[in-house]
Design an enzyme around this catalytic site. Sequence first.
Site, short mmCIF file in Angstrom:
data_model
loop_
_atom_site.label_atom_id
_atom_site.label_comp_id
_atom_site.label_asym_id
_atom_site.label_seq_id
_atom_site.Cartn_x
_atom_site.Cartn_y
_atom_site.Cartn_z
N LYS A 13 8.99 -5.82 0.03
CA LYS A 13 8.00 -5.97 1.11
C LYS A 13 6.83 -6.84 0.68
O LYS A 13 6.42 -7.73 1.40
CB LYS A 13 7.46 -4.60 1.55
CG LYS A 13 8.49 -3.65 2.12
CD LYS A 13 7.85 -2.39 2.69
CE LYS A 13 7.12 -1.54 1.68
NZ LYS A 13 7.98 -0.93 0.65
N ARG A 86 3.58 4.63 7.03
CA ARG A 86 4.53 5.28 6.12
C ARG A 86 4.87 6.69 6.57
O ARG A 86 5.67 7.35 5.92
CB ARG A 86 3.91 5.34 4.73
CG ARG A 86 4.44 4.28 3.76
CD ARG A 86 3.67 4.44 2.47
NE ARG A 86 4.35 4.01 1.31
CZ ARG A 86 4.06 2.86 0.68
NH1 ARG A 86 3.19 2.01 1.17
NH2 ARG A 86 4.67 2.57 -0.44
N ARG A 125 9.60 -5.39 -12.34
CA ARG A 125 8.49 -5.91 -11.53
C ARG A 125 7.19 -5.99 -12.34
O ARG A 125 6.88 -5.09 -13.12
CB ARG A 125 8.28 -4.99 -10.33
CG ARG A 125 7.02 -5.29 -9.53
CD ARG A 125 7.12 -4.79 -8.13
NE ARG A 125 6.94 -3.35 -7.99
CZ ARG A 125 7.02 -2.73 -6.82
NH1 ARG A 125 7.28 -3.40 -5.71
NH2 ARG A 125 6.84 -1.43 -6.76
N ARG A 158 2.98 -1.83 -13.07
CA ARG A 158 2.25 -0.81 -12.31
C ARG A 158 2.51 0.58 -12.86
O ARG A 158 3.65 0.94 -13.12
CB ARG A 158 2.67 -0.85 -10.84
CG ARG A 158 1.92 -1.88 -10.03
CD ARG A 158 2.52 -2.09 -8.66
NE ARG A 158 2.76 -0.85 -7.91
CZ ARG A 158 3.16 -0.83 -6.64
NH1 ARG A 158 3.35 -1.96 -5.99
NH2 ARG A 158 3.35 0.31 -6.01
N ARG A 169 8.44 8.66 -5.72
CA ARG A 169 8.15 7.77 -4.58
C ARG A 169 9.39 7.58 -3.70
O ARG A 169 9.28 7.48 -2.48
CB ARG A 169 7.65 6.41 -5.10
CG ARG A 169 6.24 6.50 -5.68
CD ARG A 169 5.83 5.25 -6.41
NE ARG A 169 5.70 4.12 -5.53
CZ ARG A 169 5.83 2.85 -5.93
NH1 ARG A 169 6.10 2.57 -7.19
NH2 ARG A 169 5.69 1.88 -5.07
P1 AMP Z 1 2.83 0.21 -2.28
O1 AMP Z 1 2.14 -0.84 -3.06
O2 AMP Z 1 2.97 -0.12 -0.82
O3 AMP Z 1 4.14 0.64 -2.90
O4 AMP Z 1 1.88 1.49 -2.30
C1 AMP Z 1 1.50 2.11 -3.53
C2 AMP Z 1 0.95 3.50 -3.28
O5 AMP Z 1 -0.20 3.43 -2.41
C3 AMP Z 1 1.90 4.46 -2.55
O6 AMP Z 1 2.83 5.07 -3.44
C4 AMP Z 1 0.90 5.47 -1.97
O7 AMP Z 1 0.39 6.33 -2.97
C5 AMP Z 1 -0.24 4.55 -1.54
N1 AMP Z 1 -0.05 4.04 -0.16
C6 AMP Z 1 0.10 2.74 0.22
N2 AMP Z 1 0.22 2.65 1.54
C7 AMP Z 1 0.16 3.91 2.04
C8 AMP Z 1 0.26 4.47 3.34
N3 AMP Z 1 0.44 3.72 4.43
N4 AMP Z 1 0.16 5.83 3.46
C9 AMP Z 1 -0.04 6.60 2.39
N5 AMP Z 1 -0.13 6.14 1.12
C10 AMP Z 1 -0.02 4.81 0.94
#
Ligand code: AMP
Length: 217
Positions: A13, A86, A125, A158, A169
């Site tokens: 994404k 999400r 990554r 990360r 996750r």
């Molecule tokens: P990502 O970079 O999109 O994988 O997001 C990393 C982390 O940020 C996720 O594992 C959540 O802890 C938090 N996060 C990001 N977007 C959301 C969302 N829309 N709702 C809840 N937590 C989020």
Amino acid sequence: MNIILLGYPGSGKGTQAQALSSLLGMEHLSTGDLFREEIAKGTPLGLKVAEYLSGGKLVDDKIVLEVINSKFEKVEKGFLFDGFPRTLDQAEALDALLVSKKMELDAVIFLNVDEAEVVERISSRRVCSKCSKVYNVISSPPKKENVCDDCAGPLLFREDDKPAVIEKRIMVYKDLTEPLISYYRANGVFYEIKARGDAKVITENIVSFIKTEIANK
Ligand code: AMP
């Protein structure tokens, strides 16, 4: 135009959103990047969300929606959403927000990759700690090891990409985010793109899909 990119953690994404936003001139809104920036700066929001991210849990809907609402105050053209919504509550809140702004959701593009591949991708990554550009050390490495091609920032692995957190996750994705597939299918805005293989080819497929199917609707 408002477009959501949906998919497993590690489905591409972030990579696709970065490429698409520069090719199509759309505003990329990644809630994950935004939270990581706040954590790095040590802001009150960053302090509030740090534990959720490090544990692989979803940030509370209320906090996420406050952030999204504040972004919508300045919106002009619409967003390319990456990592939002999400949960079903977030999706319903986004619907209401779009109605209040007299805007529409044009498409939800589901990046379809199987679970084994996302686990493999995540382990290779790396993310630029300055500009958030995403690299894969095997399929799309930086020119100089551990240095961002665009801004020369240091590349990091990360914290939440560690195996134990990734497992969590993926579970959270299946429980809380996967139901969005049926939600958006029922809304008639759901499209699926096979997201295995070369990232550049996938970007080309998405661009041609948006230009032919979405932009002229
Ligand atoms: P990502 O970079 O999109 O994988 O997001 C990393 C982390 O940020 C996720 O594992 C959540 O802890 C938090 N996060 C990001 N977007 C959301 C969302 N829309 N709702 C809840 N937590 C989020």
